[in-house]
Write an enzyme that holds these catalytic residues in place. Sequence first.
Site, mmCIF file in Angstrom:
data_model
loop_
_atom_site.group_PDB
_atom_site.id
_atom_site.type_symbol
_atom_site.label_atom_id
_atom_site.label_comp_id
_atom_site.label_asym_id
_atom_site.label_seq_id
_atom_site.Cartn_x
_atom_site.Cartn_y
_atom_site.Cartn_z
ATOM 1 N N LYS A 43 49.653 -11.980 -18.888
ATOM 2 C CA LYS A 43 49.129 -13.294 -19.315
ATOM 3 C C LYS A 43 50.228 -14.349 -19.192
ATOM 4 O O LYS A 43 49.987 -15.468 -18.749
ATOM 5 C CB LYS A 43 48.627 -13.222 -20.755
ATOM 6 C CG LYS A 43 47.282 -12.532 -20.843
ATOM 7 C CD LYS A 43 46.443 -13.010 -22.009
ATOM 8 C CE LYS A 43 45.052 -12.397 -21.934
ATOM 9 N NZ LYS A 43 44.577 -11.826 -23.147
ATOM 10 N N LYS A 70 40.946 -4.860 -10.115
ATOM 11 C CA LYS A 70 40.287 -4.361 -11.328
ATOM 12 C C LYS A 70 39.274 -5.392 -11.830
ATOM 13 O O LYS A 70 39.588 -6.578 -11.868
ATOM 14 C CB LYS A 70 41.339 -4.109 -12.419
ATOM 15 C CG LYS A 70 40.755 -3.487 -13.671
ATOM 16 C CD LYS A 70 41.719 -3.523 -14.832
ATOM 17 C CE LYS A 70 41.586 -4.791 -15.607
ATOM 18 N NZ LYS A 70 42.200 -4.829 -16.911
ATOM 19 N N LYS A 87 37.356 -9.987 -16.900
ATOM 20 C CA LYS A 87 36.886 -11.349 -17.184
ATOM 21 C C LYS A 87 37.929 -12.360 -16.725
ATOM 22 O O LYS A 87 37.609 -13.414 -16.197
ATOM 23 C CB LYS A 87 36.669 -11.527 -18.693
ATOM 24 C CG LYS A 87 35.447 -10.801 -19.224
ATOM 25 C CD LYS A 87 35.502 -10.649 -20.755
ATOM 26 C CE LYS A 87 34.931 -9.326 -21.194
ATOM 27 N NZ LYS A 87 35.247 -8.926 -22.553
HETATM 28 P P1 TYM Z 1 38.604 -4.922 -23.634
HETATM 29 O O1 TYM Z 1 37.674 -5.685 -24.516
HETATM 30 O O2 TYM Z 1 39.394 -5.676 -22.635
HETATM 31 O O3 TYM Z 1 37.807 -3.833 -22.857
HETATM 32 C C1 TYM Z 1 36.924 -2.921 -23.507
HETATM 33 C C2 TYM Z 1 36.999 -1.571 -22.822
HETATM 34 O O4 TYM Z 1 36.601 -1.688 -21.452
HETATM 35 C C3 TYM Z 1 37.569 -1.080 -20.614
HETATM 36 N N1 TYM Z 1 37.632 -1.770 -19.321
HETATM 37 C C4 TYM Z 1 37.593 -1.149 -18.133
HETATM 38 N N2 TYM Z 1 37.500 0.162 -17.814
HETATM 39 C C5 TYM Z 1 37.473 0.471 -16.495
HETATM 40 N N3 TYM Z 1 37.523 -0.456 -15.508
HETATM 41 C C6 TYM Z 1 37.614 -1.785 -15.775
HETATM 42 N N4 TYM Z 1 37.645 -2.675 -14.796
HETATM 43 C C7 TYM Z 1 37.664 -2.181 -17.148
HETATM 44 N N5 TYM Z 1 37.756 -3.375 -17.789
HETATM 45 C C8 TYM Z 1 37.740 -3.112 -19.110
HETATM 46 C C9 TYM Z 1 38.881 -1.244 -21.381
HETATM 47 O O5 TYM Z 1 39.853 -0.317 -20.940
HETATM 48 C C10 TYM Z 1 38.421 -1.003 -22.809
HETATM 49 O O6 TYM Z 1 38.380 0.367 -23.109
HETATM 50 N N6 TYM Z 1 42.485 -4.110 -26.619
HETATM 51 C C11 TYM Z 1 41.144 -3.653 -26.299
HETATM 52 C C12 TYM Z 1 40.206 -3.687 -27.495
HETATM 53 C C13 TYM Z 1 40.717 -2.922 -28.670
HETATM 54 C C14 TYM Z 1 40.805 -1.492 -28.778
HETATM 55 C C15 TYM Z 1 41.352 -1.248 -30.090
HETATM 56 C C16 TYM Z 1 40.499 -0.442 -27.929
HETATM 57 C C17 TYM Z 1 41.167 -3.468 -29.824
HETATM 58 N N7 TYM Z 1 41.538 -2.448 -30.670
HETATM 59 C C18 TYM Z 1 41.567 0.059 -30.530
HETATM 60 C C19 TYM Z 1 40.736 0.879 -28.369
HETATM 61 C C20 TYM Z 1 41.270 1.101 -29.680
HETATM 62 C C21 TYM Z 1 40.597 -4.558 -25.213
HETATM 63 O O7 TYM Z 1 40.998 -5.678 -25.063
HETATM 64 O O8 TYM Z 1 39.575 -4.019 -24.529
#
Ligand code: TYM
Length: 320
Positions: free
Chosen positions: A110, A189, A192
């Site tokens: 970022k 990848k 958003k």
């Molecule tokens: P976030 O909201 O960015 O994404 C949610 C989940 O989707 C998965 N993901 C993907 N998997 C495969 N290919 C992709 N292109 C792709 N884009 C997104 C992410 O790996 C994720 O599993 N920090 C986390 C949210 C969070 C969290 C936690 C997760 C907060 N606390 C505790 C696990 C445990 C996040 O921003 O995910």
Amino acid sequence: MRVLSGIQPTGRFHWGNYFGAIKQYIELQHEHDGYYFIADLHALTTIREPAEIRANVKDAALDLLALGLNPDKATLFVQSHIPEVSELYWILMTGTPLGLLERCVAFKDKEARGIKADAGLFTYPVLMAADILAYDSQCVPVGEDQNQHIEVCRDLARSFNAHYGETFVMPSARIVKDTAKVPGTDGQKMSKSYGNTLGLFEDAKELRKKIMRIKTDLRPMEDAKDPDTDHLYQLYSLFASDEQREEVRALYLKGGFGYGDIKKRLADAADVFLNPLRERRAVLASDEAYVARALDQGAQRARKVAREVLDRVQKACGIK
Ligand code: TYM
């Protein structure tokens, strides 16, 4: 086994979210004790519009329920409804080396894109560690991009346990190899922040248009192509049956096909998969009370566990 994962309500969910993470939540809820939450506190690092956050949390809950999360099987809740997590976050912060956070790619990424980092963004992985540790989670289903954060969580748990005695359960990431990094319309990848997403509940016509615009290379139709390095093939594989996948694979290996044809097949396969989900979501959207009840019930269950863990932690570090 206690399974936990979170997802940010920063926009509508896309195929990467579903195939990388949500699909695992749904599969695991049948056999295990699943805790799944909407990470609104994390979303505050990017969205500072109250109405937007509120609407996104509601959409996220509806999406998760429509995709198949069952609130009678799994515990579905909103992160900020459990204040114990924020207290645990502070306690963990006091033992977090700065260098550990400086190495985290999400923050570095970022910053590199010129997004001004605040302390919330920098310490984001510590809140994530609190999310995981607050529920004695053993298994954390995620996509590949979250792996480093789970390593940070393990580091923090390990050093807390070493200093204060065994307090935290050690969690592990669960990453499904084939869908760990779902590509977006440009082959990077799907994310958003890259503007290359294909939405789960996007308008069907818009989605088809986006699929038809997926970037492909300019090699002649007759050339044979390697399906394993092609993002269009990877996307098609998400929805195709084994038989359909083999058929398209053979086309790639032989050559003599147009990408336009594969895109049409992808749009059709996605429709077959998404149509019933769209219908289910429309039904749920008309029952606000059901959604509110599911989140309330989830928060009550989650809070009970988090309180017990926080008591244990406070005692361990001498503030109780
Ligand atoms: P976030 O909201 O960015 O994404 C949610 C989940 O989707 C998965 N993901 C993907 N998997 C495969 N290919 C992709 N292109 C792709 N884009 C997104 C992410 O790996 C994720 O599993 N920090 C986390 C949210 C969070 C969290 C936690 C997760 C907060 N606390 C505790 C696990 C445990 C996040 O921003 O995910």
